[in-house]
Design a protein around this motif. Structure first.
Motif, PDB file in Angstrom:
ATOM      1  N   PHE A 172       0.531  21.233   0.720  1.00 11.88           N
ATOM      2  CA  PHE A 172       0.482  22.372  -0.206  1.00 11.88           C
ATOM      3  C   PHE A 172       0.164  21.914  -1.624  1.00 11.88           C
ATOM      4  CE2 PHE A 172       2.814  24.480   3.237  1.00 11.88           C
ATOM      5  CZ  PHE A 172       2.082  25.651   3.318  1.00 11.88           C
ATOM      6  N   HIS A 173       0.567  20.694  -2.007  1.00 10.94           N
ATOM      7  CA  HIS A 173       0.147  20.159  -3.301  1.00 10.94           C
ATOM      8  C   HIS A 173      -1.374  20.006  -3.350  1.00 10.94           C
ATOM      9  CE1 HIS A 173       3.732  19.502  -5.580  1.00 10.94           C
ATOM     10  NE2 HIS A 173       4.311  18.780  -4.631  1.00 10.94           N
ATOM     11  N   LYS A 174      -1.946  19.534  -2.262  1.00  6.37           N
ATOM     12  CA  LYS A 174      -3.395  19.356  -2.212  1.00  6.37           C
ATOM     13  C   LYS A 174      -4.109  20.700  -2.275  1.00  6.37           C
ATOM     14  CE  LYS A 174      -6.954  16.638   0.146  1.00  6.37           C
ATOM     15  NZ  LYS A 174      -7.222  15.654   1.234  1.00  6.37           N
ATOM     16  N   LEU A 175      -3.558  21.710  -1.571  1.00  5.16           N
ATOM     17  CA  LEU A 175      -4.120  23.065  -1.665  1.00  5.16           C
ATOM     18  C   LEU A 175      -4.068  23.561  -3.104  1.00  5.16           C
ATOM     19  CD1 LEU A 175      -2.777  25.145   1.381  1.00  5.16           C
ATOM     20  CD2 LEU A 175      -5.140  24.453   0.930  1.00  5.16           C
ATOM     21  N   ASN A 176      -2.951  23.306  -3.753  1.00  2.31           N
ATOM     22  CA  ASN A 176      -2.754  23.783  -5.118  1.00  2.31           C
ATOM     23  C   ASN A 176      -3.697  23.104  -6.104  1.00  2.31           C
ATOM     24  OD1 ASN A 176      -1.087  25.308  -7.093  1.00  2.31           O
ATOM     25  ND2 ASN A 176      -0.583  23.258  -7.815  1.00  2.31           N
ATOM     26  N   GLU A 180     -10.989  25.829  -4.817  1.00  2.00           N
ATOM     27  CA  GLU A 180     -11.724  26.477  -3.735  1.00  2.00           C
ATOM     28  C   GLU A 180     -10.823  26.735  -2.526  1.00  2.00           C
ATOM     29  OE1 GLU A 180     -12.587  23.678  -5.191  1.00  2.00           O
ATOM     30  OE2 GLU A 180     -14.389  24.183  -6.365  1.00  2.00           O
ATOM     31  N   GLU A 181     -10.013  25.744  -2.177  1.00  3.86           N
ATOM     32  CA  GLU A 181      -9.111  25.914  -1.043  1.00  3.86           C
ATOM     33  C   GLU A 181      -8.010  26.921  -1.358  1.00  3.86           C
ATOM     34  OE1 GLU A 181      -7.704  22.060  -0.005  1.00  3.86           O
ATOM     35  OE2 GLU A 181      -9.604  21.436   0.926  1.00  3.86           O
ATOM     36  N   LYS A 182      -7.552  26.882  -2.590  1.00  3.56           N
ATOM     37  CA  LYS A 182      -6.529  27.836  -3.003  1.00  3.56           C
ATOM     38  C   LYS A 182      -7.053  29.266  -2.891  1.00  3.56           C
ATOM     39  CE  LYS A 182      -4.412  26.506  -6.581  1.00  3.56           C
ATOM     40  NZ  LYS A 182      -4.067  26.205  -7.980  1.00  3.56           N
ATOM     41  N   GLN A 183      -8.296  29.448  -3.319  1.00  8.25           N
ATOM     42  CA  GLN A 183      -8.929  30.763  -3.246  1.00  8.25           C
ATOM     43  C   GLN A 183      -9.089  31.216  -1.802  1.00  8.25           C
ATOM     44  OE1 GLN A 183      -9.947  32.575  -5.905  1.00  8.25           O
ATOM     45  NE2 GLN A 183     -10.904  34.238  -4.767  1.00  8.25           N
ATOM     46  N   LEU A 186      -4.748  30.550   0.026  1.00  3.45           N
ATOM     47  CA  LEU A 186      -3.531  31.130  -0.527  1.00  3.45           C
ATOM     48  C   LEU A 186      -3.717  32.538  -1.079  1.00  3.45           C
ATOM     49  CD1 LEU A 186      -2.017  28.003  -2.319  1.00  3.45           C
ATOM     50  CD2 LEU A 186      -1.572  28.869  -0.020  1.00  3.45           C
ATOM     51  N   VAL A 187      -4.834  32.788  -1.719  1.00  2.00           N
ATOM     52  CA  VAL A 187      -5.074  34.118  -2.293  1.00  2.00           C
ATOM     53  C   VAL A 187      -5.052  35.212  -1.231  1.00  2.00           C
ATOM     54  CG1 VAL A 187      -6.788  35.560  -3.457  1.00  2.00           C
ATOM     55  CG2 VAL A 187      -6.233  33.305  -4.368  1.00  2.00           C
ATOM     56  N   PRO A 188      -5.643  34.999  -0.023  1.00  2.00           N
ATOM     57  CA  PRO A 188      -5.530  36.032   1.009  1.00  2.00           C
ATOM     58  C   PRO A 188      -4.088  36.352   1.405  1.00  2.00           C
ATOM     59  CG  PRO A 188      -7.312  34.530   1.553  1.00  2.00           C
ATOM     60  CD  PRO A 188      -6.592  33.933   0.380  1.00  2.00           C
ATOM     61  N   ILE A 189      -3.204  35.350   1.346  1.00  2.00           N
ATOM     62  CA  ILE A 189      -1.792  35.618   1.649  1.00  2.00           C
ATOM     63  C   ILE A 189      -1.184  36.499   0.558  1.00  2.00           C
ATOM     64  CG2 ILE A 189       0.464  34.567   2.029  1.00  2.00           C
ATOM     65  CD1 ILE A 189      -0.919  32.074   3.037  1.00  2.00           C
TER      66      ILE A 189
END
Length: 335
Positions: A172-176, A180-183, A186-189
């Motif tokens: 989750f740190h890497k996602l954060n 691009e991955e965050k968008q 995580l944004v859909p959630i």
């Protein structure tokens, strides 16, 4: 799609008769107004079935300008105009509704216990919030509004994220750290929480923090294969989980826990405020705003004029016409 009342028109005679019944059963004038709002419908606090989940009650109380959830619930039961949804043992109320918005019996309804929610945001408001609002440290329980003033990057340590202590935290740190991955992940959630629970976007972000820290990280840490899975595989794993019934259940638990946390914080804030009673032991004062208050069992927090004499007793009520304190028996009290 916004929910609609089952009955769009209510006769004046029907409302008058109902209010007279409420009065006969001991409901006060002030409580009648609050019950009428609830009965006619406050859809922002309903679920998609037109039902008020009980965990929305404290937010309803805030909207009705009263903070006594136990009192408003007692009036809901006393007025006999609302249908109550109980748990299996009939020891706890899960939800309530009116025949204007829901027609099923309490035996056939399935009422999810959802958290206290904020009023729904309009499409315009939602569009005005850019997805960049997700830029905060998801493994630190600090919302974007609290972080943004000191650190535009959204993490309490600037460009340095705290070291992860597990594979799931590292993931989750890497996602954060990857916009691009965050968008994409995580944004859909967040969008799902906004739409499914009628949360404002900042509240949905807080719910995501709880979801990740307290549910998703423990879930993935318990999976022996997660540490061996490459990053892209972990993303697919997360996306597939969120689509399942178990994923929805985790989201619901997270939002419920957020609601419980907010309620606890509200109670702690109330207790802290009531420790400051410089004028009278029967009233309290907001030190920040320099405003005096007292608690009324019906009207909730009632403001006291700055030049009013000290409240004389715990039962005294401020009469705005006579500008004096009045006891329950109607007699003036104090100076």
């Amino acid at each position: 799609m916004a929910i609609k009342a089952l009955k769009q028109n209510v006769s004046i005679r029907e409302i008058q008769k109902m209010i007279h019944q409420w009065k006969a059963w001991g409901v006060s004038d002030s409580a009648c107004l609050k019950l009428l709002d609830l009965y006619l419908g406050m859809p922002h606090f309903m679920n998609e079935d037109g039902v008020y989940p009980i965990n929305n009650l404290y937010q309803i109380c805030l909207a009705l300008k009263t903070i006594h959830t136990s009192d408003i619930l007692e009036y809901i039961k006393k007025c006999k105009s609302f249908e109550l949804v109980w748990n299996e043992n009939r020891t706890e109320i899960l939800a309530f509704f009116t025949p204007l918005w829901h027609h099923q019996s309490t035996n056939s309804i399935s009422a999810p216990v959802s958290p206290a929610v904020s009023p729904a945001v309009s499409p315009a408001e939602t569009n005005s919030k850019t997805n960049i609002n997700i830029l905060y440290n998801i493994n630190n329980n600090i919302s974007p509004s609290e972080n943004s003033s000191e650190n535009p990057a959204g993490t309490p340590h600037g460009d340095e994220a705290p070291k992860a202590s597990s594979s799931a935290k590292e993931f989750f740190h890497k996602l954060n750290a990857t916009p691009e991955e965050k968008q994409a992940v995580l944004v859909p959630i967040i969008d799902r929480i906004v739409a499914g629970y009628r949360y404002t976007r900042p509240r949905a972000l807080d719910a995501l923090v709880v979801l990740v820290n307290e549910f998703l990280i423990p879930h993935f840490d318990a999976q022996s294969n997660f540490a061996k899975t490459p990053h892209n595989g972990r993303i697919i794993w997360l996306q597939n989980l969120i689509k399942t019934r178990h994923g929805e259940n985790l989201i619901q638990q997270a939002t419920q826990k957020l609601g419980e946390t907010l309620l606890k914080e509200l109670e702690e804030q109330r207790k802290k405020l009531r420790e400051f009673r410089p004028v009278s032991p029967f009233e309290w004062k907001d030190a920040d705003k320099d405003i005096r208050y007292y608690d009324d069992p019906i009207d909730g927090k009632v403001e006291i004029p700055a030049d009013a004499p000290p409240r004389s007793s715990d039962e005294a009520i401020w009469n705005v016409l006579s500008q004096k304190w009045v006891d329950i028996d109607g007699q003036h009290s104090g100076s």
